[in-house]
Design a protein around this motif. Structure first.
Motif, PDB file in Angstrom:
ATOM      1  N   THR A   1      35.202  67.204   7.704  1.00 62.43           N
ATOM      2  CA  THR A   1      36.350  66.314   7.510  1.00 62.43           C
ATOM      3  C   THR A   1      36.985  65.939   8.839  1.00 62.43           C
ATOM      4  O   THR A   1      37.351  64.775   9.059  1.00 62.43           O
ATOM      5  N   ALA A   2      37.120  66.915   9.739  1.00 65.62           N
ATOM      6  CA  ALA A   2      37.716  66.638  11.048  1.00 65.62           C
ATOM      7  C   ALA A   2      36.861  65.662  11.842  1.00 65.62           C
ATOM      8  O   ALA A   2      37.376  64.718  12.457  1.00 65.62           O
ATOM      9  N   GLY A   3      35.549  65.877  11.848  1.00 66.33           N
ATOM     10  CA  GLY A   3      34.668  64.972  12.570  1.00 66.33           C
ATOM     11  C   GLY A   3      34.709  63.560  12.017  1.00 66.33           C
ATOM     12  O   GLY A   3      34.780  62.578  12.765  1.00 66.33           O
ATOM     13  N   ALA A   4      34.683  63.452  10.688  1.00 64.87           N
ATOM     14  CA  ALA A   4      34.736  62.127  10.054  1.00 64.87           C
ATOM     15  C   ALA A   4      36.061  61.436  10.338  1.00 64.87           C
ATOM     16  O   ALA A   4      36.107  60.239  10.673  1.00 64.87           O
ATOM     17  N   GLY A   5      37.169  62.165  10.223  1.00 70.49           N
ATOM     18  CA  GLY A   5      38.481  61.575  10.432  1.00 70.49           C
ATOM     19  C   GLY A   5      38.710  61.123  11.863  1.00 70.49           C
ATOM     20  O   GLY A   5      39.222  60.025  12.104  1.00 70.49           O
ATOM     21  N   LEU A   6      38.325  61.945  12.825  1.00 71.20           N
ATOM     22  CA  LEU A   6      38.500  61.572  14.232  1.00 71.20           C
ATOM     23  C   LEU A   6      37.602  60.401  14.610  1.00 71.20           C
ATOM     24  O   LEU A   6      37.989  59.539  15.408  1.00 71.20           O
ATOM     25  N   ALA A   7      36.396  60.353  14.049  1.00 68.83           N
ATOM     26  CA  ALA A   7      35.501  59.225  14.320  1.00 68.83           C
ATOM     27  C   ALA A   7      36.087  57.924  13.783  1.00 68.83           C
ATOM     28  O   ALA A   7      36.050  56.882  14.446  1.00 68.83           O
ATOM     29  N   LEU A   8      36.638  57.975  12.565  1.00 68.13           N
ATOM     30  CA  LEU A   8      37.258  56.776  11.991  1.00 68.13           C
ATOM     31  C   LEU A   8      38.512  56.370  12.770  1.00 68.13           C
ATOM     32  O   LEU A   8      38.770  55.177  12.963  1.00 68.13           O
ATOM     33  N   ALA A   9      39.284  57.356  13.228  1.00 66.94           N
ATOM     34  CA  ALA A   9      40.470  57.044  14.027  1.00 66.94           C
ATOM     35  C   ALA A   9      40.073  56.344  15.325  1.00 66.94           C
ATOM     36  O   ALA A   9      40.716  55.365  15.743  1.00 66.94           O
TER      37      ALA A   9
ATOM     38  N   VAL B   1      31.094  51.640   8.505  1.00 66.42           N
ATOM     39  CA  VAL B   1      32.225  52.557   8.352  1.00 66.42           C
ATOM     40  C   VAL B   1      31.754  53.891   7.774  1.00 66.42           C
ATOM     41  O   VAL B   1      32.134  54.969   8.250  1.00 66.42           O
ATOM     42  N   VAL B   2      30.922  53.824   6.741  1.00 67.04           N
ATOM     43  CA  VAL B   2      30.408  55.044   6.115  1.00 67.04           C
ATOM     44  C   VAL B   2      29.566  55.856   7.103  1.00 67.04           C
ATOM     45  O   VAL B   2      29.699  57.082   7.204  1.00 67.04           O
ATOM     46  N   ALA B   3      28.709  55.168   7.855  1.00 67.58           N
ATOM     47  CA  ALA B   3      27.860  55.852   8.821  1.00 67.58           C
ATOM     48  C   ALA B   3      28.689  56.498   9.924  1.00 67.58           C
ATOM     49  O   ALA B   3      28.360  57.595  10.400  1.00 67.58           O
ATOM     50  N   THR B   4      29.761  55.844  10.354  1.00 67.51           N
ATOM     51  CA  THR B   4      30.628  56.424  11.382  1.00 67.51           C
ATOM     52  C   THR B   4      31.229  57.739  10.904  1.00 67.51           C
ATOM     53  O   THR B   4      31.266  58.734  11.644  1.00 67.51           O
TER      54      THR B   4
ATOM     55  N   LEU C   1      35.876  58.765  20.619  1.00 74.65           N
ATOM     56  CA  LEU C   1      35.286  57.897  21.633  1.00 74.65           C
ATOM     57  C   LEU C   1      33.774  57.806  21.469  1.00 74.65           C
ATOM     58  O   LEU C   1      33.189  56.721  21.508  1.00 74.65           O
ATOM     59  N   MET C   2      33.134  58.948  21.262  1.00 74.09           N
ATOM     60  CA  MET C   2      31.667  58.995  21.279  1.00 74.09           C
ATOM     61  C   MET C   2      31.032  58.428  20.014  1.00 74.09           C
ATOM     62  O   MET C   2      30.105  57.612  20.088  1.00 74.09           O
ATOM     63  N   ILE C   3      31.493  58.868  18.856  1.00 66.69           N
ATOM     64  CA  ILE C   3      30.788  58.580  17.608  1.00 66.69           C
ATOM     65  C   ILE C   3      30.701  57.085  17.302  1.00 66.69           C
ATOM     66  O   ILE C   3      29.617  56.588  16.956  1.00 66.69           O
ATOM     67  N   PRO C   4      31.805  56.299  17.401  1.00 66.69           N
ATOM     68  CA  PRO C   4      31.665  54.860  17.139  1.00 66.69           C
ATOM     69  C   PRO C   4      30.645  54.179  18.041  1.00 66.69           C
ATOM     70  O   PRO C   4      29.924  53.276  17.601  1.00 66.69           O
ATOM     71  N   HIS C   5      30.553  54.603  19.297  1.00 67.27           N
ATOM     72  CA  HIS C   5      29.566  54.028  20.208  1.00 67.27           C
ATOM     73  C   HIS C   5      28.142  54.366  19.761  1.00 67.27           C
ATOM     74  O   HIS C   5      27.243  53.520  19.819  1.00 67.27           O
ATOM     75  N   MET C   6      27.929  55.605  19.331  1.00 65.53           N
ATOM     76  CA  MET C   6      26.599  56.007  18.869  1.00 65.53           C
ATOM     77  C   MET C   6      26.161  55.174  17.665  1.00 65.53           C
ATOM     78  O   MET C   6      25.009  54.733  17.586  1.00 65.53           O
ATOM     79  N   VAL C   7      27.093  54.957  16.739  1.00 67.69           N
ATOM     80  CA  VAL C   7      26.757  54.218  15.525  1.00 67.69           C
ATOM     81  C   VAL C   7      26.460  52.757  15.837  1.00 67.69           C
ATOM     82  O   VAL C   7      25.580  52.139  15.227  1.00 67.69           O
ATOM     83  N   ARG C   8      27.178  52.183  16.808  1.00 63.59           N
ATOM     84  CA  ARG C   8      26.987  50.771  17.148  1.00 63.59           C
ATOM     85  C   ARG C   8      25.590  50.471  17.678  1.00 63.59           C
ATOM     86  O   ARG C   8      25.147  49.332  17.660  1.00 63.59           O
ATOM     87  N   PHE C   9      24.912  51.477  18.190  1.00 61.68           N
ATOM     88  CA  PHE C   9      23.549  51.261  18.664  1.00 61.68           C
ATOM     89  C   PHE C   9      22.601  50.923  17.512  1.00 61.68           C
ATOM     90  O   PHE C   9      21.559  50.297  17.712  1.00 61.68           O
ATOM     91  N   PHE C  10      22.953  51.342  16.294  1.00 56.75           N
ATOM     92  CA  PHE C  10      22.054  51.182  15.158  1.00 56.75           C
ATOM     93  C   PHE C  10      22.608  50.285  14.059  1.00 56.75           C
ATOM     94  O   PHE C  10      21.845  49.629  13.354  1.00 56.75           O
ATOM     95  N   LEU C  11      23.932  50.271  13.901  1.00 60.74           N
ATOM     96  CA  LEU C  11      24.533  49.544  12.790  1.00 60.74           C
ATOM     97  C   LEU C  11      25.743  48.761  13.254  1.00 60.74           C
ATOM     98  O   LEU C  11      26.414  49.134  14.218  1.00 60.74           O
ATOM     99  N   SER C  12      26.032  47.675  12.533  1.00 56.70           N
ATOM    100  CA  SER C  12      27.242  46.897  12.789  1.00 56.70           C
ATOM    101  C   SER C  12      28.393  47.529  12.022  1.00 56.70           C
ATOM    102  O   SER C  12      28.308  47.733  10.806  1.00 56.70           O
ATOM    103  N   GLN C  13      29.471  47.850  12.734  1.00 58.71           N
ATOM    104  CA  GLN C  13      30.623  48.453  12.084  1.00 58.71           C
ATOM    105  C   GLN C  13      31.475  47.430  11.352  1.00 58.71           C
ATOM    106  O   GLN C  13      32.501  47.768  10.769  1.00 58.71           O
ATOM    107  N   ALA C  14      31.057  46.169  11.392  1.00 62.34           N
ATOM    108  CA  ALA C  14      31.758  45.141  10.626  1.00 62.34           C
ATOM    109  C   ALA C  14      31.424  45.223   9.140  1.00 62.34           C
ATOM    110  O   ALA C  14      32.074  44.592   8.318  1.00 62.34           O
ATOM    111  N   LYS C  15      30.391  45.998   8.788  1.00 61.66           N
ATOM    112  CA  LYS C  15      29.977  46.133   7.405  1.00 61.66           C
ATOM    113  C   LYS C  15      30.425  47.475   6.840  1.00 61.66           C
ATOM    114  O   LYS C  15      30.757  48.405   7.588  1.00 61.66           O
TER     115      LYS C  15
END
Length: 331
Positions: free
Chosen positions: A64-72, A277-280, A259-273
């Motif tokens: 939960t902490a990892g998911a919440g901080l990544a979304l923040a 958000v779910v993958a982040t 800081l890290m997680i959103p950047h990692m996800v952007r390499f593979f998926l568009s966060q506009a979809k």
């Protein structure tokens, strides 16, 4: 098809990671015993008690902490259009920690709800000061916001250290251990609070996905599309402050995840979809699960603070990101 494969892979890896988090520790528990404890719990069995009463709430809190901080972090990077935005760098985490230390030093209270309330007030104070600094500048740039956030982070850290100086030694040791980040306080009694907060913020983020995507076009472009930019920005900043405050109150200071997680996800998926958000959230939770496993197993009979591990990884990631950005600017 690609998105389905990625999402399915993340969910499969999540099951494996949860099983590993329940099995690995000071006492290694076979996977078969872990599964048996989950399906046929025996209160007289010591291994079952370790799985259900100690490791399962800790694993849920870590995810939960990892998911919440990544979304923040993703929310902050979107509303500021700054790829370096993070609750830790913007002073939100330090403000939340300051609020908790003020409450703890003044009253000695350390229950989940009181700590969360104090942390939220501290994070809102930090974000309000940041917005005031931005408003005092005619043409505030994202770099200015980042520098102001770092300055506020140091300010609240200094105030926290000053409070600790006047506390009694027993309170100092407890606060210092908490501030370094740990999931050892995980308990079924208050675990509902961070889970509910992260779930509500994730739902709100999905509802605000379209106006946030419009905000990526710039304030003028978003306004043309009918988005109330100031109201949206304040709403998202408050949501980010809320989730950060609740997690800081429960887990202490954990930096650089946003800081890290959103950047990692952007390499593979568009966060506009929606899947972005779910993958982040999934990647953030998975990352924190394995950080917690490392914290419990790297040293014999000792537990490393979570914040130390994430800061070590995050600082290297941050420097690499700056180097890549500078190279891209030169070319």
């Amino acid at each position: 098809m690609k998105n389905s494969v990625i999402l399915g892979s993340l969910c499969s890896f999540l099951l494996v990671s949860l099983l590993a988090a329940l099995a690995i520790g000071a006492v290694t528990i076979p996977a078969q015993d872990v599964i048996t404890a989950l399906w046929q719990y025996d209160a007289q069995n010591l291994l079952h008690k370790i799985v259900l009463e100690l490791r399962l709430p800790r694993a849920i809190l870590a995810f939960t902490a990892g998911a919440g901080l990544a979304l923040a972090g993703m929310m902050l990077q979107t509303v500021t259009r700054n790829p370096l935005a993070d609750p830790y760098l913007f002073g939100i985490s330090s403000g939340a920690s300051f609020g908790v230390v003020v409450l703890f030093a003044a009253t000695g209270l350390h229950t989940g709800l009181w700590l969360s309330g104090a942390a939220f007030l501290g994070s809102v104070l930090a974000m309000s000061l940041l917005l005031l600094l931005a408003a005092s500048t005619r043409n505030p740039r994202v770099e200015t916001l980042l520098l102001a956030g770092v300055a506020l982070s140091f300010l609240f850290s200094a105030l926290t250290s000053l409070l600790l100086y006047w506390c009694d030694p027993e309170a100092i040791s407890a606060i210092l251990f908490w501030s370094l980040g740990s999931f050892s306080r995980a308990s079924w009694n208050w675990l509902w609070l961070p889970c509910l907060t992260v779930g509500l913020v994730a739902g709100a983020l999905l509802l605000l996905r379209r106006p946030l995507n419009a905000l990526l076009l710039g304030d003028e472009g978003a306004t043309t599309l009918g988005v109330n930019v100031p109201k949206l920005r304040i709403t998202v900043l408050l949501l980010s402050s809320l989730v950060t405050a609740v997690l800081v109150a429960g887990c202490g200071g954990i930096g650089f995840v946003g800081l890290m997680i959103p950047h990692m996800v952007r390499f593979f998926l568009s966060q506009a979809k929606v899947i972005g958000v779910v993958a982040t959230a999934l990647v953030g939770g998975l990352f924190m699960l394995w950080v917690d496993i490392a914290a419990r197993t790297l040293l014999d009979n000792q537990e490393l603070p979570i914040g130390v591990i994430t800061s070590s990884i995050g600082s290297v990631f941050f420097l690499a990101l700056l180097l890549l950005k500078n190279r891209g600017t030169r070319s």
